[in-house]
Design an enzyme around this catalytic site. Structure first.
Site, mmCIF file in Angstrom:
data_model
loop_
_atom_site.group_PDB
_atom_site.id
_atom_site.type_symbol
_atom_site.label_atom_id
_atom_site.label_comp_id
_atom_site.label_asym_id
_atom_site.label_seq_id
_atom_site.Cartn_x
_atom_site.Cartn_y
_atom_site.Cartn_z
ATOM 1 N N LYS A 72 0.885 -1.236 0.200
ATOM 2 C CA LYS A 72 0.031 -0.152 0.218
ATOM 3 C C LYS A 72 0.930 1.338 -0.182
ATOM 4 O O LYS A 72 0.523 2.143 -0.534
ATOM 5 C CB LYS A 72 -0.823 0.020 1.397
ATOM 6 C CG LYS A 72 -2.135 -0.842 0.914
ATOM 7 C CD LYS A 72 -2.813 -1.213 2.106
ATOM 8 C CE LYS A 72 -4.128 -2.102 1.428
ATOM 9 N NZ LYS A 72 -4.748 -2.851 2.724
ATOM 10 N N LYS A 83 -3.713 -10.422 -8.496
ATOM 11 C CA LYS A 83 -5.239 -11.154 -8.215
ATOM 12 C C LYS A 83 -6.222 -10.150 -8.376
ATOM 13 O O LYS A 83 -6.283 -9.034 -8.896
ATOM 14 C CB LYS A 83 -5.256 -11.310 -6.550
ATOM 15 C CG LYS A 83 -5.166 -9.804 -5.896
ATOM 16 C CD LYS A 83 -5.718 -10.137 -4.396
ATOM 17 C CE LYS A 83 -6.111 -8.855 -3.876
ATOM 18 N NZ LYS A 83 -7.127 -9.014 -2.636
ATOM 19 N N LYS A 97 -11.007 -5.233 -5.768
ATOM 20 C CA LYS A 97 -12.052 -4.370 -5.949
ATOM 21 C C LYS A 97 -11.346 -2.991 -6.595
ATOM 22 O O LYS A 97 -12.133 -2.204 -7.307
ATOM 23 C CB LYS A 97 -12.702 -3.952 -4.537
ATOM 24 C CG LYS A 97 -13.446 -5.187 -3.939
ATOM 25 C CD LYS A 97 -14.493 -4.539 -2.699
ATOM 26 C CE LYS A 97 -14.679 -5.621 -1.737
ATOM 27 N NZ LYS A 97 -13.414 -5.134 -0.709
HETATM 28 P P1 ADP Z 1 -10.482 -6.528 -2.141
HETATM 29 O O1 ADP Z 1 -8.914 -6.969 -2.123
HETATM 30 O O2 ADP Z 1 -11.045 -6.865 -3.423
HETATM 31 O O3 ADP Z 1 -10.683 -5.089 -1.915
HETATM 32 P P2 ADP Z 1 -11.168 -7.383 0.441
HETATM 33 O O4 ADP Z 1 -9.798 -6.945 0.700
HETATM 34 O O5 ADP Z 1 -12.059 -6.495 1.407
HETATM 35 O O6 ADP Z 1 -11.327 -7.431 -1.057
HETATM 36 O O7 ADP Z 1 -11.060 -8.955 0.737
HETATM 37 C C1 ADP Z 1 -12.308 -9.528 1.207
HETATM 38 C C2 ADP Z 1 -11.949 -10.947 1.212
HETATM 39 O O8 ADP Z 1 -12.015 -11.496 0.035
HETATM 40 C C3 ADP Z 1 -10.731 -11.405 2.026
HETATM 41 O O9 ADP Z 1 -11.222 -12.486 2.618
HETATM 42 C C4 ADP Z 1 -9.834 -11.660 0.931
HETATM 43 O O10 ADP Z 1 -9.040 -12.593 1.055
HETATM 44 C C5 ADP Z 1 -10.923 -12.328 -0.307
HETATM 45 N N1 ADP Z 1 -10.389 -11.753 -1.376
HETATM 46 C C6 ADP Z 1 -10.143 -10.703 -2.175
HETATM 47 N N2 ADP Z 1 -9.624 -10.744 -3.254
HETATM 48 C C7 ADP Z 1 -9.396 -12.207 -3.639
HETATM 49 C C8 ADP Z 1 -8.799 -12.803 -4.626
HETATM 50 N N3 ADP Z 1 -8.427 -12.290 -5.885
HETATM 51 N N4 ADP Z 1 -8.748 -14.073 -4.401
HETATM 52 C C9 ADP Z 1 -9.115 -14.677 -3.419
HETATM 53 N N5 ADP Z 1 -9.571 -14.016 -2.253
HETATM 54 C C10 ADP Z 1 -9.848 -12.888 -2.477
#
Ligand code: ADP
Ligand code: TRP
Length: 332
Positions: free
Chosen positions: A112, A195, A198
């Protein structure tokens, strides 16, 4: 006594296939076997300074999509993190024995800082402490999350154990990352690297609420290459990512079929992507319809959030009472 489960998703946008397969699918499956708390991590999303309107809209997205995915508010406790101020109190106590060095070494912090060098705030540094407070506030032992959260779970164990040692107690149990699949899930994005997320841009993620035409367009535009030039050639990252996505949404037979075509240099990416898009459409269809219905019903959403906050606070208040007493805050 059922084991306790906690997990949360940040209110930073609509849920995508990574959130679903990495986290929410396990939430739905776990709710019959465990004492489950699933929350919307709105305090965590403040690190990027959302406007009040965006914050509110995104909290609603996550709540609606939790419900549309099949989390049952009668069975699990669904709540909004900021409705449970006891979490912020535990965060303060845990901050007293979380050290700069270890926080600075966290991979997600370093990522970050690299992505946003102008906004390295203290909330970002202590993000894993808040996450530990989320989990420890209900004394959870299992935390369904994707692969990217493994290090945060390790830190949660460290902070809980340190508290135990400091106050000579065995109060907090150790939480571990959990998935029904044999490994923690990592769903790749459509942009050829890394990966699905969002905040990686619209083209990278397939959202649960995307309509079929949008899904087809995104997948057809996904990064690929000119095709294999030798039999059994190792797949470059962008192609491997599409195969990994297929592994998640399609049947094993379909995945194997295209894998064989690739190895024989007979794959046509157009057909491959078309199949991938159709399987994504089928996988998300039931949720897509429910999202639209549930989003219209603000009265129901309000009731779910209120009911969840009451249940979550009951558990959180008990922990805070006990933690205060362990620390030495006692009334005269
Ligand atoms: P993002 O990374 O999309 O902003 P979050 O950080 O809020 O989402 O993640 C929420 C949940 O979704 C966590 O348990 C995270 O490990 C899972 N997660 C987010 N992106 C992925 C991904 N690409 N593959 C597997 N799990 C994911
Ligand atoms: N840090 C998690 C993520 O970025 C979200 C989260 C916050 C979480 N608190 C949690 C996940 C507690 C599990 C348990 O994905």
């Amino acid at each position: 006594m059922k084991e306790t489960v906690v997990s949360g998703i940040r209110s930073t946008g609509k849920l995508h296939l990574g959130n679903y397969y990495g986290a929410v699918k396990n939430f739905v499956q776990m709710q019959n076997d465990y004492n489950c708390y699933f929350f919307i991590a709105d305090l965590h999303s403040l690190t990027t300074h959302p406007t009040p309107a965006d914050l509110h809209g995104n909290i609603k997205h996550v709540l609606v999509e939790y419900l549309a995915s099949g989390i049952d508010p009668e069975n699990s406790t669904i709540y909004i993190q900021s409705d449970v101020p006891e979490v912020a109190e535990l965060y303060l106590y845990l901050n007293m024995n979380a050290y700069m060095g270890e926080l600075e070494r966290s991979t997600s912090f370093k990522d970050k800082v690299r992505a946003n060098p102008d906004n390295v705030n203290a909330g970002l540094l202590t993000y894993p402490v808040l996450m530990a407070a989320d989990i420890l506030i209900h004394k959870a032992t299992k935390v369904p999350v994707g692969k990217d959260q493994e290090q945060h779970l390790e830190m949660a164990r460290t902070f809980g154990n340190r508290f135990n040692r400091l106050y000579n107690t065995e109060y907090f149990p150790e939480p571990y990352a959990f998935s029904y699949t044999d490994k923690l899930v990592k769903v790749p994005g459509l942009d050829g690297k890394g990966k699905m997320g969002k905040s990686e841009g619209e083209a990278n993620a397939v959202y649960l609420s995307d309509d079929p035409e949008t899904i087809r367009k995104k997948v057809m535009r996904a990064v690929s290459d000119g095709g294999p030039t030798e039999e059994n050639q190792p797949k470059p990252e962008a192609i491997q990512n599409l195969f990994d996505l297929m592994k998640v949404v399609s049947s094993e037979d379909t995945h194997q079929h295209f894998d064989e075509l690739y190895n024989k240099m007979q794959i046509r990416y157009g057909d491959f992507k078309k199949q991938l898009a159709e399987d994504m459409i089928i996988a998300t269809a039931p949720m897509r319809e429910r999202i639209q219905d549930i989003a219209k019903d603000d009265a129901y959403l309000r009731q779910v959030a209120k009911h969840g906050a009451l249940k979550a606070r009951e558990s959180a208040q008990k922990t805070i009472r006990e933690v205060r007493s362990l620390i030495g805050f006692k009334s005269f």
